[in-house]
Design an enzyme around this catalytic site. Structure first.
Site, PDB file in Angstrom:
ATOM      1  N   ASP A   1      13.090   9.988  -0.431  1.00 47.26           N
ATOM      2  CA  ASP A   1      13.550   9.855   0.952  1.00 47.26           C
ATOM      3  C   ASP A   1      15.072   9.727   1.081  1.00 47.26           C
ATOM      4  O   ASP A   1      15.586   9.568   2.188  1.00 47.26           O
ATOM      5  CB  ASP A   1      12.820   8.726   1.691  1.00 47.26           C
ATOM      6  CG  ASP A   1      12.659   7.455   0.883  1.00 47.26           C
ATOM      7  OD1 ASP A   1      13.258   7.346  -0.204  1.00 47.26           O
ATOM      8  OD2 ASP A   1      11.925   6.556   1.348  1.00 47.26           O
TER       9      ASP A   1
ATOM     10  N   HIS B   1       7.875  -2.244  -1.486  1.00 48.24           N
ATOM     11  CA  HIS B   1       8.139  -3.250  -0.446  1.00 48.24           C
ATOM     12  C   HIS B   1       7.159  -4.418  -0.489  1.00 48.24           C
ATOM     13  O   HIS B   1       7.405  -5.450   0.144  1.00 48.24           O
ATOM     14  CB  HIS B   1       8.100  -2.618   0.946  1.00 48.24           C
ATOM     15  CG  HIS B   1       9.174  -1.610   1.187  1.00 48.24           C
ATOM     16  ND1 HIS B   1      10.515  -1.898   1.023  1.00 48.24           N
ATOM     17  CD2 HIS B   1       9.122  -0.304   1.553  1.00 48.24           C
ATOM     18  CE1 HIS B   1      11.227  -0.812   1.293  1.00 48.24           C
ATOM     19  NE2 HIS B   1      10.420   0.174   1.604  1.00 48.24           N
TER      20      HIS B   1
END
Ligand code: Q9C
Ligand code: ZN
Length: 335
Positions: free
Chosen positions: A276, A153
């Site tokens: 995830d 990110h």
């Protein structure tokens, strides 16, 4: 398979993230990496090494120098407290030297605080990525950097999404000095930072399979219409999938991603490995099984490309070990 383990991660331990005005417990905890390391460390044929030291210019090749300086300075100013932004720039290219303002200038969310150990942890994580990349450059078929904090990110001059330095873009750019590189990001969240840092390039292909940004963080990128810019048009592929995506639909997306990698025929592959998308993850929202991670590892390694694996997300401490084990066993099948 060689694991690269950056021990400095352990002291980066933010207790909280600010979500919707609440002080929630932080999902990105040191135990994540310790559990993954424990599960992979005793696999036959796996050995673990410490990161080597590379010049900071490899981080500076993808991040703004002032951002790197800010992270270092902010880390040393913070002491044992974790500092958060409160105010964000409200226009383009706005700057400040006011300390509270700077926290917002160099962040895009309130999930990614800075403390005295953050800079060294982020640097160690990037050095682990570079070490894994250099091993593969020297002829290893695969190397797995246990990066923490994660990286995908982090943008040119902003931290966010628990990420400070973009390990995938740093490793891909390093490898690109010797050949073409494909990056595939299987973390359930879109790799906005990696995409942005590679968006103009055609020598580095970026592919991401992730939760539709209309429903999942980081909300502002990850759409299929984002295909690259300038020379890079056609070298960014986003495959957003709906919440609750299961193995079968994911398998179709993976097939499309693999076909694109094959057509590109890169010298190196970088895999941003998030766990995830697993059904048990507390924040991901997908429903992949553990055997699906074995299959992802196997299908990617079957490409027969020299590969660097970089740890990204994955937040269920109880299941992370078995997911990582399944993925890595699948990956080493063709080693
Ligand atoms: N209260 C990575 O997986 N969302 N980052 C938090 C929950 C932030 C994920 C909201 C998700 C960031 C590397
Ligand atoms: Zn994620």
């Amino acid at each position: 398979m060689i694991l690269v383990y950056p021990s400095a991660h352990i002291r980066h331990c933010p207790p909280n993230e600010i979500f919707n005005g609440n002080r929630d417990s932080h999902a990105e905890v040191p135990d994540r990496l310790e559990v993954i390391r424990g599960a992979l460390g005793n696999m036959p044929g796996v050995r673990s090494i410490a990161p080597r030291r590379f010049p900071m210019s490899w981080i500076g090749a993808v991040h703004e120098r002032a951002y790197i300086r800010y992270l270092k300075a902010s880390s040393s100013r913070a002491g044992s407290a974790y500092v958060y932004p409160s105010v964000f720039p409200y226009g383009q290219d706005q700057h400040t030297l006011q300390p509270i303002g700077m926290r917002g200038q160099y962040s895009f969310d309130m999930y990614t605080p800075v403390s005295e150990s953050t800079y060294e942890a982020a640097r160690g994580s990037a050095m682990a990525a570079l070490t894994a990349a250099s091993l593969v450059m020297a002829g290893e078929t695969q190397a797995y950097a246990l990066c923490r904090p994660p990286g995908h990110h982090a943008e040119y001059a902003k931290m966010g999404g628990y990420c400070y330095f973009n390990n995938a873009a740093i490793a891909a750019n390093y490898l690109s000095t010797r050949g073409t590189v494909a990056v595939i990001d299987i973390d359930v969240h879109h790799g906005n930072g990696t995409q942005a840092l590679l968006y103009h390039r055609r020598d580095v292909l970026m592919i991401s399979i992730h939760g539709d940004p209309d429903t999942l963080f980081p909300y502002f990128s990850g759409r299929a219409s984002e295909i690259g810019v300038g020379n890079g048009v056609g070298y960014n592929l986003n495959i957003p999938l709906p919440a609750r995506t299961k193995d079968r639909a994911y398998g179709n997306a993976l097939r499309a991603a693999i076909a694109r990698i094959r057509a590109f025929s890169p010298s190196y592959l970088v895999v941003s490995v998030g766990y995830d998308a697993h059904v048990s993850d507390p924040i991901g929202g997908f429903a992949l099984s553990t055997p699906m991670f074995h299959r992802i590892g196997k299908e990617l390694s079957s490409l027969g490309i020299a590969t660097v694996y970089l740890q990204e997300g994955g937040y269920n401490i109880k299941t992370l070990g078995s997911i990582a084990r399944a993925f890595t066993e699948g990956s080493v099948l063709t080693d």
